[in-house]
Structure formats: C-alpha cells, structure tokens
Write an enzyme that holds these catalytic residues in place. Sequence first.
Site, PDB file in Angstrom:
ATOM      1  N   LYS A   1     -29.659 -11.334  40.219  1.00  0.00           N
ATOM      2  CA  LYS A   1     -30.734 -11.864  39.363  1.00  0.00           C
ATOM      3  C   LYS A   1     -32.087 -11.338  39.853  1.00  0.00           C
ATOM      4  O   LYS A   1     -32.311 -11.235  41.065  1.00  0.00           O
ATOM      5  CB  LYS A   1     -30.685 -13.402  39.412  1.00  0.00           C
ATOM      6  CG  LYS A   1     -31.615 -14.091  38.413  1.00  0.00           C
ATOM      7  CD  LYS A   1     -31.452 -15.620  38.463  1.00  0.00           C
ATOM      8  CE  LYS A   1     -32.343 -16.312  37.435  1.00  0.00           C
ATOM      9  NZ  LYS A   1     -32.207 -17.790  37.462  1.00  0.00           N
TER      10      LYS A   1
ATOM     11  N   SER B   1     -31.832 -20.056  32.744  1.00  0.00           N
ATOM     12  CA  SER B   1     -32.559 -18.830  32.924  1.00  0.00           C
ATOM     13  C   SER B   1     -31.717 -17.642  33.383  1.00  0.00           C
ATOM     14  O   SER B   1     -32.139 -16.504  33.222  1.00  0.00           O
ATOM     15  CB  SER B   1     -33.678 -19.045  33.935  1.00  0.00           C
ATOM     16  OG  SER B   1     -33.150 -19.266  35.224  1.00  0.00           O
TER      17      SER B   1
ATOM     18  N   SER C   1     -29.892 -23.691  35.246  1.00  0.00           N
ATOM     19  CA  SER C   1     -29.985 -22.254  34.968  1.00  0.00           C
ATOM     20  C   SER C   1     -28.780 -21.414  35.390  1.00  0.00           C
ATOM     21  O   SER C   1     -28.709 -20.232  35.057  1.00  0.00           O
ATOM     22  CB  SER C   1     -31.231 -21.667  35.629  1.00  0.00           C
ATOM     23  OG  SER C   1     -32.385 -22.024  34.915  1.00  0.00           O
TER      24      SER C   1
END
Lengths: 495, 95
Positions: free
Chosen positions: A78, A158, A182
């Site tokens: 990420k 997210s 998320s």
Amino acid sequence: MTDLTKLKIAEARDALRKGEVTSVELTEACLTAIEGAGALNAFVHKTPEIAREQAAAADTRIKAGDAPSLCGIPLGIKDLFCTKGVASQAASNILGGFKPEYESTVTSQLFDAGAVMLGKLNMDEFAMGSSNETSCYGNAVNPWRRGNDDAQLTPGGSSGGSASAVAADLCLGATGTDTGGSIRQPAAFTGITGIKPTYGRCSRWGIVAFASSLDQAGPMAKDVRDSAIMLQAMCGHDPKDSTSADLAVPDFEAMLTGDIKGKTIGIPREYRMEGMPEEIDALWAEGRKMLEDAGARIVDISLPHTKYALPAYYVIAPAEASSNLARYDGVRYGHRAKLSQGDGIVEMYEKTRAEGFGDEVKRRVMVGTYVLSAGFYDAYYNRARKVRTLIKKDFEDVFAQGVDAILTPATPSAAFGLGEMTEADPVAMYLNDVFTVTVNLAGLPGISVPAGLSKQGLPLGLQLIGRPWEEGDLLNTAYALEQATGFVAKPSKWW
Amino acid sequence: MSIDIETAARVAHLARIKVEEDELPALATAFNDILGFIEQLNEVDVEGVEPMVSVTPMRLKRRQDGVTDGGMQDKVLSNAPDAREGFFAVPKVVE
C-alpha cells in the site's frame, strides 16, 4: 506450471521449496499480469527492478535451504508504507515526489522474510475514504462486476488498490492498513480475506499516520492461511513505535486446525441495522448456522453503544488527523505552492495545503481542528473519548461472559458503483464502516472472510471480531468459517 | 450548533488551509452535516466515565535518553522543496 499468479502464498511457498518454480518465474508472471491490468489502476508505482533483484536473492536463499514462508513471494505494498527510495505518497499530491530515505518496519520485516515488492498500491488519500475515490492517482477499480453490466465498481477503501490487486491475481498478497475498516471493507468488496490485528501488534513506524490511536497494518490475501502467514511476518515488537506491543508472536499458521468445538460465538443484536439489505441479513444467519454446525456455541449478545461508534470515530479520527497532517507544511518534503510577491510563511502554509490536499482530507483536517479548538474540546473531543471507553467496555463485558469471538456482517452492502456516492453528503459514505469501526475504537483484532455472493453476483463478507492479542484463535475461527462457506468464486477477467 | 461562514473561515485559517470566499458556504454546509451527525454523542450518559487515553492497557516503554541516530543531514534534506547550505529554506519569517 501455468497461472502462477493464481497461486496462494502457501502453495507458492511449497512449490518454491520443492524447486517446482522459482521466485524469478513467479515474479515475472506477476509483473506481466500487472502490465495487463492498467484498467484496474491498482499498482500506481511499479518497481520491477527491485522485484527482480529481490526475487533473484530469494531464489539464492531458497537454494541454500534458508526459506522463511514468505521467501520469494511477490507482494504489493500500500502506498501508505514508506519504502526506501520508492515513491510513497499516501495517494496525496502533497507528498508528490517524496522518496523516503528509510523503510517502514513492516516492509523491512517482510523483506527480511524474503518477500518481493512488485510496487505500490492505490488507496484513498491519507487512507481517508471508503471507495478509493479520494486518491490523487484516480480510482482503483474492482475486478468484480455486476454480472454482464460493465459499470465500474469500487474495490472499497481505503486499501482499494490492495484489494483489487489481490482479487485480480496481480500479486499473491498485499499490505493494507485499517483505521476504521480500511482492510476489512475492501476485502469484503473483492472476495478476499483481510485481518486487522490488535492495536499494537504491527509497528506503525514508517507508515504515514492518519489517526495514530486507531491505525493498524495488516495483510490482505487470498485466504485465511495466507493471511496468517503474512501477519506472522508483519507483527512484532518495535522499539521505534512506543505503542508497539512487546509480546511474543505465536505461529499463527500452526494454530489453524479448523476445530472450534466448544467455542462461544456472540451475535450482537445492535448490528442488525434498520434498512439493512435482506441478503446481508441472510448471509449473517447462514454464517451463524455454519459456526454452530462446526461445533461452536452461539449466543446472542448486546453491545449497547454500537450506535455511537461512528459519531465517536468522526470526532477522534479527524482530531488526530488534523494533528498528524500538520507536518505537511511545504518545508521538509513534498509539495510547496508557488508563492506570490510578498507572501510570507503563513501564505506558504495555506496555499501549499490548499493545493496539496484533496477535498475529503481538507474536510477532515478542518473538522478535527474545530473539535479540538478552544471551547469545543470538552464538548466534542473529550466526550468522544469517553464514549470510546464505553464502546471498549461493551466488548470487555461480553468477553468476560465467555464469548470467544463475535460474528457480524463485514459491510452493509456489496460493492457500489464508482461515482454512485458522489452526490451524497459525506456522512452517507461514512456509513460503510458501521460494522468495522467499533473494532478500531476498541483496539481489537477483526477479520473479514468472503462468505457468499449477492444476487448481482458480487462478493459479500462476514466479519469475526476476537479478543485482544488472540489473533491466532480468531484466524482459526475464520478458517473454520472459510471451510464451511467453501467460497471459491473469482471475478471473470475483463481487464 | 450551526457553523456560519465566518466560523468556517476561522477554522480554515486555524488549519492553515486557504479556502476561497466562494467555497466557504459549501464548506459550512459540510461541517454542519458532519457535526449534526456527531451531535448524537450528546445522548450518551458519560457521567463518571474516563476519557480513553490508550486503547491497550500498557505502560509506555522507557529507554535511555541517549543519541541513537544522526549525522545524516543530506538525507534529512533530500526531500525538501527548497534546501540551501544545509538548511531548509522558507520565506522570511521575522521582519
């Protein structure tokens, strides 16, 4: 061996150790898959040179008989994780051009274990969002579609790029972070597994901070076993994070027996929300039945303050964000606005932050500033922290009654269409996290497991919430659920 | 509680985010939506409840107050938008 990218981490590990495949082959297969998946916009900074170098080194280690579980396994990272010499922007323009001089603890540990980094993954800006639509890189796209409808769906957020990449077999696993859901919400939207460990299990050092008392890293993977393997490597005490727990990390994979006989699973009545789609309710009932059939004792429980979790979260998270994001001032890294004649330092701050932050981030920073400002601190921030104490106590009470884990839906709906929520007010988007956010406020481990398909053919997830520090036990319950659901559906390739 | 345009402007300045005049009404509306949602917290009886400081009941670790790192000025400055002579450069602060 064909379709190398479809391998699970455990399968790839075994094949690597047997010499049936090399990490270089596995890595090339992933790099090819990534090149062909531009339409998903999952990988936003590709690192093929690093990947090839790490893969070759992993093959050498494996040949020498030194092969930890992740040795040679290609992963996506990420964009929130700082990776040395590689763009790490938290999907924000304000960190445009930022290349850290250091490596986050979690990625360091993954690389020490021999993992291969394919690149950085799309996400909501500063992890603030539930649809990956606040990213400076544009939307990540869900590989799943509603049957033959070609409308693009969100992979959730997210950690939307992570979810999309794993679901589309671009990598074998990915890192995520979870402040209010998320990891778990995007995992549920894409038919994969994601676990947020207990607060303090994974070091936060080198992960761009959003809300420090809530943020935790965790793995997003193709199944529970793979999640256990990745989590093992990501966890552990780190002196550089003062909230990192100095506790031994058990062998999570070895705890996956699938035997949950005699375990007590709680079903919280407050999670039956008004207006919840019937198919979510049905999935939840099915999950309950499956765990019961596997030998668990099911009890109805009450978590009375559940309703107040989201409002408490939307005080605490923005408050912490306003403080954490104060560091983006155009001085030390990232973007600085072009200044006009006569502009001083305050204009530099204000213009830089106005240009660098997206709308949702600005909104949250300003809400956070407001709730912390003189005269409102007690009414909002302190009250929210008191409510947080009560939310945590709700969980402590049911654990004290002997509940081992709690079963809930992961999300209030299946993946929605990109752009479908833009007209709604910000609060409508916040409701996505209604089932997951309690877990962050209470610091507990939570896992999302794919459990079925919606009428439109989209994956739906169930969430299990565990006792603090008992990720091993939680993973085992999730493993039993995974075996019972037999979920194997994959998106049909259109990209 | 209702946020007016003046309050929105004040908060934007406190947060050091430039917001144009014509964007302030929409910002005030968004604040009001969010704060309206947060108002629910007033329904909770929090009498005698301690505000949470740490979610895990652990003592923060102590360590030796010593230098463990340093001597990397070039790395510290490597991402600066404007660095000169070993310093971060900013517009004039003091008249």
